[in-house]
Design a protein around this motif. Structure first.
Motif, PDB file in Angstrom:
ATOM      1  N   ALA A 117       1.090  -0.760  -0.271  1.00 47.81           N
ATOM      2  CA  ALA A 117      -0.014  -0.004   0.225  1.00 47.81           C
ATOM      3  C   ALA A 117       1.094   1.323  -0.049  1.00 47.81           C
ATOM      4  N   ASP A 118       1.646   1.519   0.642  1.00 44.86           N
ATOM      5  CA  ASP A 118       2.956   2.288   0.840  1.00 44.86           C
ATOM      6  C   ASP A 118       3.528   2.654  -0.609  1.00 44.86           C
ATOM      7  N   SER A 119       3.980   1.474  -1.500  1.00 45.46           N
ATOM      8  CA  SER A 119       4.147   1.842  -2.191  1.00 45.46           C
ATOM      9  C   SER A 119       3.820   2.364  -3.315  1.00 45.46           C
ATOM     10  N   ALA A 190      13.147   8.206   5.806  1.00 48.11           N
ATOM     11  CA  ALA A 190      13.981   9.212   6.152  1.00 48.11           C
ATOM     12  C   ALA A 190      14.243   9.243   4.555  1.00 48.11           C
ATOM     13  N   GLY A 191      13.704   9.014   3.835  1.00 47.96           N
ATOM     14  CA  GLY A 191      13.560   9.146   1.938  1.00 47.96           C
ATOM     15  C   GLY A 191      12.744  11.016   2.010  1.00 47.96           C
ATOM     16  N   ASN A 192      11.085  10.186   2.700  1.00 46.62           N
ATOM     17  CA  ASN A 192       9.694  10.955   2.746  1.00 46.62           C
ATOM     18  C   ASN A 192      10.136  12.190   3.813  1.00 46.62           C
ATOM     19  N   ALA A 193      10.820  11.958   5.085  1.00 52.60           N
ATOM     20  CA  ALA A 193      11.822  12.977   5.701  1.00 52.60           C
ATOM     21  C   ALA A 193      12.132  14.088   4.784  1.00 52.60           C
ATOM     22  N   LEU A 194      13.152  13.385   4.138  1.00 51.12           N
ATOM     23  CA  LEU A 194      14.333  13.914   2.890  1.00 51.12           C
ATOM     24  C   LEU A 194      13.610  15.205   2.190  1.00 51.12           C
ATOM     25  N   CYS A 195      12.119  14.737   1.659  1.00 50.56           N
ATOM     26  CA  CYS A 195      11.485  15.449   0.609  1.00 50.56           C
ATOM     27  C   CYS A 195      10.744  16.237   1.500  1.00 50.56           C
ATOM     28  N   THR A 216       3.603  14.216   0.770  1.00 53.96           N
ATOM     29  CA  THR A 216       4.746  13.988   1.655  1.00 53.96           C
ATOM     30  C   THR A 216       3.992  13.587   3.329  1.00 53.96           C
ATOM     31  N   SER A 217       4.068  15.200   3.585  1.00 58.18           N
ATOM     32  CA  SER A 217       3.270  14.991   5.116  1.00 58.18           C
ATOM     33  C   SER A 217       2.091  13.626   5.460  1.00 58.18           C
ATOM     34  N   ASN A 218       1.447  13.024   4.278  1.00 61.49           N
ATOM     35  CA  ASN A 218       0.961  11.882   4.238  1.00 61.49           C
ATOM     36  C   ASN A 218       1.810  10.626   4.652  1.00 61.49           C
ATOM     37  N   ASP A 219       2.801  10.737   4.072  1.00 62.55           N
ATOM     38  CA  ASP A 219       3.529   9.551   3.870  1.00 62.55           C
ATOM     39  C   ASP A 219       4.957   9.365   5.061  1.00 62.55           C
ATOM     40  N   VAL A 220       5.183  10.362   5.475  1.00 62.79           N
ATOM     41  CA  VAL A 220       5.289  10.256   6.612  1.00 62.79           C
ATOM     42  C   VAL A 220       4.936   9.443   7.813  1.00 62.79           C
ATOM     43  N   ILE A 221       3.542   9.942   7.822  1.00 60.21           N
ATOM     44  CA  ILE A 221       2.756   9.709   8.952  1.00 60.21           C
ATOM     45  C   ILE A 221       2.274   7.860   8.859  1.00 60.21           C
ATOM     46  N   MET A 222       2.524   7.213   7.012  1.00 57.01           N
ATOM     47  CA  MET A 222       2.362   6.417   7.035  1.00 57.01           C
ATOM     48  C   MET A 222       3.214   5.673   7.512  1.00 57.01           C
ATOM     49  N   ASN A 223       4.649   5.956   6.806  1.00 57.70           N
ATOM     50  CA  ASN A 223       5.975   5.371   7.139  1.00 57.70           C
ATOM     51  C   ASN A 223       6.002   5.045   8.513  1.00 57.70           C
ATOM     52  N   LEU A 224       5.543   6.072   9.476  1.00 56.41           N
ATOM     53  CA  LEU A 224       5.254   5.407  10.744  1.00 56.41           C
ATOM     54  C   LEU A 224       4.535   3.950  11.401  1.00 56.41           C
ATOM     55  N   GLY A 225       3.356   4.883  10.399  1.00 57.21           N
ATOM     56  CA  GLY A 225       2.345   3.579  10.716  1.00 57.21           C
ATOM     57  C   GLY A 225       2.406   1.683  10.020  1.00 57.21           C
ATOM     58  N   GLY A 251      -7.035   5.022   4.034  1.00 55.25           N
ATOM     59  CA  GLY A 251      -7.703   5.883   4.014  1.00 55.25           C
ATOM     60  C   GLY A 251      -7.283   7.488   5.009  1.00 55.25           C
ATOM     61  N   LEU A 252      -5.606   7.579   4.822  1.00 56.01           N
ATOM     62  CA  LEU A 252      -5.154   8.588   4.493  1.00 56.01           C
ATOM     63  C   LEU A 252      -4.560   9.133   3.282  1.00 56.01           C
ATOM     64  N   VAL A 253      -4.673   8.410   2.271  1.00 62.57           N
ATOM     65  CA  VAL A 253      -4.528   8.944   1.167  1.00 62.57           C
ATOM     66  C   VAL A 253      -5.578   9.617   0.388  1.00 62.57           C
ATOM     67  N   ALA A 254      -7.277   8.859   0.837  1.00 65.31           N
ATOM     68  CA  ALA A 254      -8.263   9.480   0.835  1.00 65.31           C
ATOM     69  C   ALA A 254      -8.359  10.727   1.615  1.00 65.31           C
ATOM     70  N   ARG A 255      -7.857  11.232   2.342  1.00 65.44           N
ATOM     71  CA  ARG A 255      -8.215  12.083   3.276  1.00 65.44           C
ATOM     72  C   ARG A 255      -7.303  13.374   2.928  1.00 65.44           C
TER      73      ARG A 255
END
Length: 266
Positions: A117-119, A190-195, A216-225, A251-255
């Motif tokens: 899903a994250d990919s 780490a990659g998303n934090a850099l972006c 990108t903000s959503n991505d950081v949350i998703m990685n932590l999840g 769900g976060l993607v939709a938001r």
């Protein structure tokens, strides 16, 4: 290209700046806006007459007047900003494409729906950054159109991903590789934090760039999840945490898509 400087007597805060941006977004000839709120000045880089911009500001009752208007200098400034945005977007596009491939392969090897899903979200981000590259140097209205297209794209991917996770929820029996989930997600984080750092450093308030920051903000949350799901999988010896994080990710993607669509309407 024209550079016109306007004095706006009642522009005192960022909210009034946003009102002006919204009001002028319908004017096709505007390529960029710069604001000096403390000195109540707005600089517009545009084609056509400055009178059209001045007339558009009248209904706001901010008491606006044209201070100066000229050629060439504005175009140089605008081109420099466009070049900066393009370089930044190429950087984050390359990072996201790399992690899309990396997480896709790793998710398949790990048997992890969370990583898959994250990919897919990384792929959506890559498409969005590609759209943003097309928008650099165009009118404000077209930039908003690009942000709107990105929002709809993310919404479609979210709906597809959500339905896929639900189907797998009733048929998934294999345990995902929790260690691989955690390791890959740490690298993706780490990659998303850099972006996110690169995008925020640009301090751009253009609609297409703000859309990129939301993604990108959503991505950081998703990685932590996904990392949390991997830890829970290790502790519970169950595949359900991985499937649950898959549902949350989409769900976060939709938001995020809803936020971008709202931004594009402003």
């Amino acid at each position: 290209m024209q550079k016109s400087v306007f004095h706006i007597s009642k522009m005192d805060c960022p909210s009034e700046e946003q009102m002006i941006r919204m009001k002028l977004s319908a004017i096709e000839g505007i390529h960029a806006l710069e604001f000096d709120v403390p000195n109540r000045r707005m600089t517009a880089y545009h084609h056509g007459s400055a009178d059209e911009i001045l007339q558009a500001l009248v209904p706001l009752n901010f008491i606006s007047c044209l201070e100066s208007s000229g050629l060439s200098i504005g175009q140089l400034a605008d081109n420099a900003q466009d070049h900066k945005e393009r370089n930044l977007l190429w950087q984050v596009l390359a990072i996201n494409l790399f992690f899309f491939v990396f997480e896709s392969v790793s998710g398949w090897l790990a048997g992890s729906m969370g990583l898959l899903a994250d990919s897919l979200d990384m792929l959506a981000d890559s498409l969005v950054y590609g759209m943003a590259l097309l928008a650099v140097g165009t009118t404000v209205a077209r930039k908003k159109l690009t942000a709107r297209a990105a929002g709809y794209l993310q919404l479609v991917l979210a709906i597809w991903g959500f339905s896929e996770v639900v189907l797998r929820f009733f048929g998934w029996e294999d345990m995902p590789d929790a260690g691989l989930m955690i390791g890959v997600s740490l690298l993706a984080l780490a990659g998303n934090a850099l972006c996110l750092y690169l995008l925020q450093k640009s301090k751009s308030r253009e609609a297409h760039m703000q859309a990129s920051m939301i993604f990108t903000s959503n991505d950081v949350i998703m990685n932590l999840g996904v990392i949390a799901a991997g830890i829970l999988t290790l502790l519970t010896h169950s595949a359900y945490p991985d499937l649950i994080i898959g549902l949350i990710v989409f769900g976060l993607v939709a938001r995020g898509s809803v936020k971008i669509l709202q931004l594009a309407k402003q």
